[in-house]
Design a protein around this motif. Structure first.
Motif, PDB file in Angstrom:
ATOM      1  N   LEU A 283       0.844  -1.192   0.000  1.00 37.58           N
ATOM      2  CA  LEU A 283       0.000   0.000   0.000  1.00 37.58           C
ATOM      3  C   LEU A 283       0.881   1.244   0.000  1.00 37.58           C
ATOM      4  O   LEU A 283       1.746   1.416   0.864  1.00 37.58           O
ATOM      5  N   ASP A 284       0.668   2.109  -0.985  1.00 41.94           N
ATOM      6  CA  ASP A 284       1.476   3.319  -1.142  1.00 41.94           C
ATOM      7  C   ASP A 284       0.571   4.546  -1.052  1.00 41.94           C
ATOM      8  O   ASP A 284      -0.663   4.426  -1.105  1.00 41.94           O
ATOM      9  N   VAL A 285       1.144   5.701  -0.904  1.00 40.31           N
ATOM     10  CA  VAL A 285       0.380   6.947  -0.833  1.00 40.31           C
ATOM     11  C   VAL A 285       1.141   8.041  -1.549  1.00 40.31           C
ATOM     12  O   VAL A 285       2.379   8.086  -1.516  1.00 40.31           O
ATOM     13  N   VAL A 286       0.403   8.891  -2.234  1.00 38.77           N
ATOM     14  CA  VAL A 286       0.970  10.096  -2.826  1.00 38.77           C
ATOM     15  C   VAL A 286       0.609  11.244  -1.910  1.00 38.77           C
ATOM     16  O   VAL A 286      -0.566  11.584  -1.771  1.00 38.77           O
ATOM     17  N   PRO A 287       1.578  11.845  -1.219  1.00 42.79           N
ATOM     18  CA  PRO A 287       1.254  12.925  -0.269  1.00 42.79           C
ATOM     19  C   PRO A 287       0.502  14.056  -0.954  1.00 42.79           C
ATOM     20  O   PRO A 287       0.716  14.353  -2.134  1.00 42.79           O
ATOM     21  N   ALA A 288      -0.418  14.650  -0.197  1.00 40.69           N
ATOM     22  CA  ALA A 288      -1.208  15.754  -0.747  1.00 40.69           C
ATOM     23  C   ALA A 288      -0.299  16.881  -1.203  1.00 40.69           C
ATOM     24  O   ALA A 288       0.662  17.242  -0.522  1.00 40.69           O
ATOM     25  N   GLN A 289      -0.596  17.400  -2.363  1.00 38.40           N
ATOM     26  CA  GLN A 289       0.187  18.522  -2.864  1.00 38.40           C
ATOM     27  C   GLN A 289      -0.753  19.543  -3.498  1.00 38.40           C
ATOM     28  O   GLN A 289      -1.789  19.198  -4.042  1.00 38.40           O
ATOM     29  N   PHE A 290      -0.352  20.786  -3.387  1.00 32.19           N
ATOM     30  CA  PHE A 290      -1.145  21.852  -3.984  1.00 32.19           C
ATOM     31  C   PHE A 290      -0.658  22.095  -5.407  1.00 32.19           C
ATOM     32  O   PHE A 290       0.506  21.890  -5.735  1.00 32.19           O
ATOM     33  N   ARG A 291      -1.575  22.516  -6.233  1.00 30.38           N
ATOM     34  CA  ARG A 291      -1.227  22.884  -7.598  1.00 30.38           C
ATOM     35  C   ARG A 291      -2.084  24.079  -7.996  1.00 30.38           C
ATOM     36  O   ARG A 291      -3.108  24.365  -7.364  1.00 30.38           O
ATOM     37  N   VAL A 292      -1.662  24.751  -9.024  1.00 29.82           N
ATOM     38  CA  VAL A 292      -2.383  25.927  -9.513  1.00 29.82           C
ATOM     39  C   VAL A 292      -3.082  25.545 -10.808  1.00 29.82           C
ATOM     40  O   VAL A 292      -2.430  25.081 -11.763  1.00 29.82           O
ATOM     41  N   LEU A 293      -4.372  25.683 -10.828  1.00 30.54           N
ATOM     42  CA  LEU A 293      -5.158  25.398 -12.025  1.00 30.54           C
ATOM     43  C   LEU A 293      -5.250  26.671 -12.858  1.00 30.54           C
ATOM     44  O   LEU A 293      -5.893  27.646 -12.469  1.00 30.54           O
ATOM     45  N   VAL A 294      -4.559  26.664 -13.989  1.00 35.47           N
ATOM     46  CA  VAL A 294      -4.510  27.833 -14.879  1.00 35.47           C
ATOM     47  C   VAL A 294      -5.582  27.668 -15.954  1.00 35.47           C
ATOM     48  O   VAL A 294      -5.579  26.678 -16.696  1.00 35.47           O
ATOM     49  N   ILE A 295      -6.485  28.611 -16.020  1.00 37.03           N
ATOM     50  CA  ILE A 295      -7.577  28.574 -16.996  1.00 37.03           C
ATOM     51  C   ILE A 295      -7.314  29.623 -18.065  1.00 37.03           C
ATOM     52  O   ILE A 295      -7.250  30.826 -17.767  1.00 37.03           O
ATOM     53  N   ARG A 296      -7.125  29.180 -19.276  1.00 36.67           N
ATOM     54  CA  ARG A 296      -6.907  30.096 -20.417  1.00 36.67           C
ATOM     55  C   ARG A 296      -8.175  30.119 -21.274  1.00 36.67           C
ATOM     56  O   ARG A 296      -8.714  29.057 -21.625  1.00 36.67           O
ATOM     57  N   ARG A 297      -8.609  31.319 -21.614  1.00 38.45           N
ATOM     58  CA  ARG A 297      -9.792  31.488 -22.453  1.00 38.45           C
ATOM     59  C   ARG A 297      -9.427  32.391 -23.628  1.00 38.45           C
ATOM     60  O   ARG A 297      -9.439  33.626 -23.509  1.00 38.45           O
ATOM     61  N   PRO A 298      -9.062  31.790 -24.739  1.00 40.04           N
ATOM     62  CA  PRO A 298      -8.679  32.615 -25.896  1.00 40.04           C
ATOM     63  C   PRO A 298      -9.828  33.505 -26.363  1.00 40.04           C
ATOM     64  O   PRO A 298     -11.000  33.114 -26.282  1.00 40.04           O
ATOM     65  N   ARG A 299      -9.474  34.684 -26.840  1.00 39.56           N
ATOM     66  CA  ARG A 299     -10.458  35.589 -27.445  1.00 39.56           C
ATOM     67  C   ARG A 299     -10.224  35.604 -28.962  1.00 39.56           C
ATOM     68  O   ARG A 299      -9.086  35.624 -29.428  1.00 39.56           O
ATOM     69  N   TYR A 300     -11.330  35.633 -29.688  1.00 44.71           N
ATOM     70  CA  TYR A 300     -11.258  35.621 -31.146  1.00 44.71           C
ATOM     71  C   TYR A 300     -11.967  36.852 -31.698  1.00 44.71           C
ATOM     72  O   TYR A 300     -13.004  37.266 -31.169  1.00 44.71           O
ATOM     73  N   ALA A 301     -11.362  37.417 -32.748  1.00 43.01           N
ATOM     74  CA  ALA A 301     -11.946  38.581 -33.410  1.00 43.01           C
ATOM     75  C   ALA A 301     -12.024  38.332 -34.907  1.00 43.01           C
ATOM     76  O   ALA A 301     -11.281  37.499 -35.458  1.00 43.01           O
ATOM     77  N   CYS A 302     -12.922  39.040 -35.550  1.00 44.52           N
ATOM     78  CA  CYS A 302     -13.135  38.883 -36.991  1.00 44.52           C
ATOM     79  C   CYS A 302     -12.395  39.991 -37.740  1.00 44.52           C
ATOM     80  O   CYS A 302     -12.595  41.186 -37.460  1.00 44.52           O
ATOM     81  N   ARG A 303     -11.510  39.597 -38.676  1.00 48.26           N
ATOM     82  CA  ARG A 303     -10.780  40.605 -39.457  1.00 48.26           C
ATOM     83  C   ARG A 303     -11.674  41.273 -40.486  1.00 48.26           C
ATOM     84  O   ARG A 303     -11.399  42.401 -40.920  1.00 48.26           O
ATOM     85  N   ALA A 304     -12.752  40.578 -40.885  1.00 45.55           N
ATOM     86  CA  ALA A 304     -13.594  41.132 -41.943  1.00 45.55           C
ATOM     87  C   ALA A 304     -14.404  42.325 -41.446  1.00 45.55           C
ATOM     88  O   ALA A 304     -14.455  43.374 -42.089  1.00 45.55           O
ATOM     89  N   CYS A 305     -15.058  42.154 -40.266  1.00 46.34           N
ATOM     90  CA  CYS A 305     -15.912  43.239 -39.795  1.00 46.34           C
ATOM     91  C   CYS A 305     -15.269  44.041 -38.671  1.00 46.34           C
ATOM     92  O   CYS A 305     -15.603  45.202 -38.458  1.00 46.34           O
ATOM     93  N   GLY A 306     -14.371  43.409 -37.940  1.00 46.61           N
ATOM     94  CA  GLY A 306     -13.663  44.130 -36.886  1.00 46.61           C
ATOM     95  C   GLY A 306     -14.462  44.395 -35.630  1.00 46.61           C
ATOM     96  O   GLY A 306     -13.939  45.000 -34.690  1.00 46.61           O
ATOM     97  N   ASP A 307     -15.718  43.986 -35.600  1.00 46.30           N
ATOM     98  CA  ASP A 307     -16.544  44.268 -34.435  1.00 46.30           C
ATOM     99  C   ASP A 307     -16.733  43.053 -33.521  1.00 46.30           C
ATOM    100  O   ASP A 307     -16.897  43.204 -32.315  1.00 46.30           O
ATOM    101  N   ALA A 308     -16.766  41.843 -34.102  1.00 44.23           N
ATOM    102  CA  ALA A 308     -17.089  40.651 -33.327  1.00 44.23           C
ATOM    103  C   ALA A 308     -15.876  40.161 -32.542  1.00 44.23           C
ATOM    104  O   ALA A 308     -14.799  39.977 -33.102  1.00 44.23           O
ATOM    105  N   VAL A 309     -16.065  40.003 -31.232  1.00 46.33           N
ATOM    106  CA  VAL A 309     -15.061  39.403 -30.354  1.00 46.33           C
ATOM    107  C   VAL A 309     -15.748  38.255 -29.612  1.00 46.33           C
ATOM    108  O   VAL A 309     -16.752  38.466 -28.930  1.00 46.33           O
ATOM    109  N   VAL A 310     -15.218  37.050 -29.778  1.00 43.33           N
ATOM    110  CA  VAL A 310     -15.856  35.861 -29.227  1.00 43.33           C
ATOM    111  C   VAL A 310     -14.911  35.199 -28.224  1.00 43.33           C
ATOM    112  O   VAL A 310     -13.715  35.056 -28.485  1.00 43.33           O
ATOM    113  N   GLN A 311     -15.481  34.820 -27.080  1.00 48.25           N
ATOM    114  CA  GLN A 311     -14.690  34.141 -26.046  1.00 48.25           C
ATOM    115  C   GLN A 311     -15.615  33.206 -25.272  1.00 48.25           C
ATOM    116  O   GLN A 311     -16.779  33.532 -25.004  1.00 48.25           O
TER     117      GLN A 311
END
Length: 409
Positions: A128-156
């Motif tokens: 029986l083995d154990v992995v000691p508790a460890q903290f980690r940082v959950l990095v959430i990336r949310r890319p933003r997208y824009a339209c070159r044709a109209c220049g107004d739409a930004v989607v995320q």
């Protein structure tokens, strides 16, 4: 008309009555002193103090294990001890993930003739083995997208929902804090110290804020649990005091924590076990009436009179508890043969219950009618017989009246 003369202080009958009353009062005071001594110096539990026993066993086993260091040069003793451990340990749970580690020989050449060795089997062991508790940082990336044709739409993509808006913790971390605090009894300041050892600085007040917010979000779950329990055919109810902070007064006030529980597993019931706790600032009869509104069935309780209000409508039947009856005599058993005899008679009922626990309901009912009923029917007249010569002020008389006044329940 002249008032009747008061009895003379040297009247024998009067003196006997005064002496009997004095003896009863002395006995009552002596029982109070014994109860206070037991409360102050004796163990609180009425049953075997299992936790203390386990602590003693742990220490003895540690000392025993330390003594086996001398067996390194005695293979026979080592093998016997390994066999004993395998017998006691059993198999490791199948749901645990397995990480295989191959321990192989350095060369496949025969040590005798240098020929090629071929595999004929293997030895497999699990640890029986154990992995000691460890903290980690959950990095959430949310890319933003824009339209070159109209220049107004930004989607995320929308941000994932959080229990605490704008807060640092994930749902898993908040759950860990709650389980550590309420299931493992680990105070928040100690949890903060554990976090600090891994370089995560969290103030206790921050953890307290997480706990409060999580408790608010869990309210619908608690309400649903209590509502589910109220649809049971029988429940157990009890209450206990709880110290509550009273800001501005420099001290605590006494609140009440009510518990409503169901657990039919020892009796072969199919309903899942559950318990709901409800806090109230007082112990008035209106509290259980409000908590159990809509419940119909058998309610097992102690002798608190507030529960009697629930039974007035007929939907709730009260079943009183032998443990509470027994406790009255347990506190007096050290100095009262009658209390000791009462405990012995009640213990017979406990032994019968231990024998039939887990059997089908009808089988248990038949066993109780055959074996328990005679014990109970003999106990009632015995208690009444012992009550008659006792002073009404004595603790033993109070214990007997406690049982007799609830006999039907």
């Amino acid at each position: 008309m002249a008032a009747p003369a008061s009895p003379s202080s040297d009247d024998p009958e009067t003196l006997k009555a005064l002496l009997a009353e004095e003896r009863a009062e002395n006995e009552r005071l002596r029982q109070i002193i014994l109860a206070m001594q037991r409360h102050r110096f004796g163990r609180r539990a009425e049953s075997l103090p299992e936790d203390q026993l386990l602590l003693g066993l742990e220490e003895a086993e540690q000392v025993e294990a330390a003594g086996f260091a001398d067996e390194e040069n005695e293979p026979a003793k080592q093998e016997a001890r390994r066999a004993k451990r395998r017998t006691n340990r059993g198999a490791l749970p199948a749901h645990l993930p397995r990480v295989e580690c191959l321990v192989d020989i350095d060369s496949t050449a025969c040590p005798c003739c240098s020929g090629a060795l071929h595999r004929i089997g293997e030895s497999v062991s699990e640890r029986l083995d154990v992995v000691p508790a460890q903290f980690r940082v959950l990095v959430i990336r949310r890319p933003r997208y824009a339209c070159r044709a109209c220049g107004d739409a930004v989607v995320q993509a929308p941000a994932p929902a959080r229990l605490i808006e704008g807060g640092l913790p994930t749902d898993a971390l908040i759950a860990q804090v709650l389980v550590s605090k309420y299931a493992d009894h680990l105070p928040l300041y100690r949890q903060a110290q554990i976090f600090a050892r891994q370089g995560v600085s969290l103030d206790r007040s921050t953890l307290a804020d997480w706990v409060g917010r999580a408790a608010f979000l869990l309210r619908p779950v608690h309400a649903r649990l209590l509502e589910t329990l109220k649809h049971s055919g029988k429940l157990f109810a009890d209450e206990t005091t709880a110290p509550v902070l009273d800001p501005g007064r420099g001290r605590t006030k006494t609140g009440q924590l009510w518990a409503y529980a169901r657990d039919d597993r020892p009796w072969g019931g199919s309903d899942p076990p559950g318990v709901a706790y409800v806090y109230a600032p007082d112990r008035t009869a209106g509290r259980p009436i409000a908590h159990l509104c809509g419940f119909a069935g058998v309610l097992q309780v102690d002798g608190y009179a507030a529960y009697e209000s629930l039974a007035k409508g007929g939907a709730v039947r009260l079943a009183y508890c032998w443990s509470h009856v027994r406790r009255q005599f347990y506190d007096l058993a050290a100095a009262s043969p009658i209390a000791t005899e009462a405990l012995s008679r009640i213990a017979a009922l406990y032994r019968i219950e231990a024998d039939i626990r887990g059997r089908p309901a009808e089988e248990r009912r038949a066993a109780r009618q055959e074996r328990s009923r005679p014990v109970v029917e003999a106990l009632e007249p015995w208690l009444r017989e012992k009550l008659d010569p006792l002073s009404r002020k004595s603790n033993l008389a109070e214990a007997i009246r406690y049982a007799l006044s609830r006999w039907q329940g």
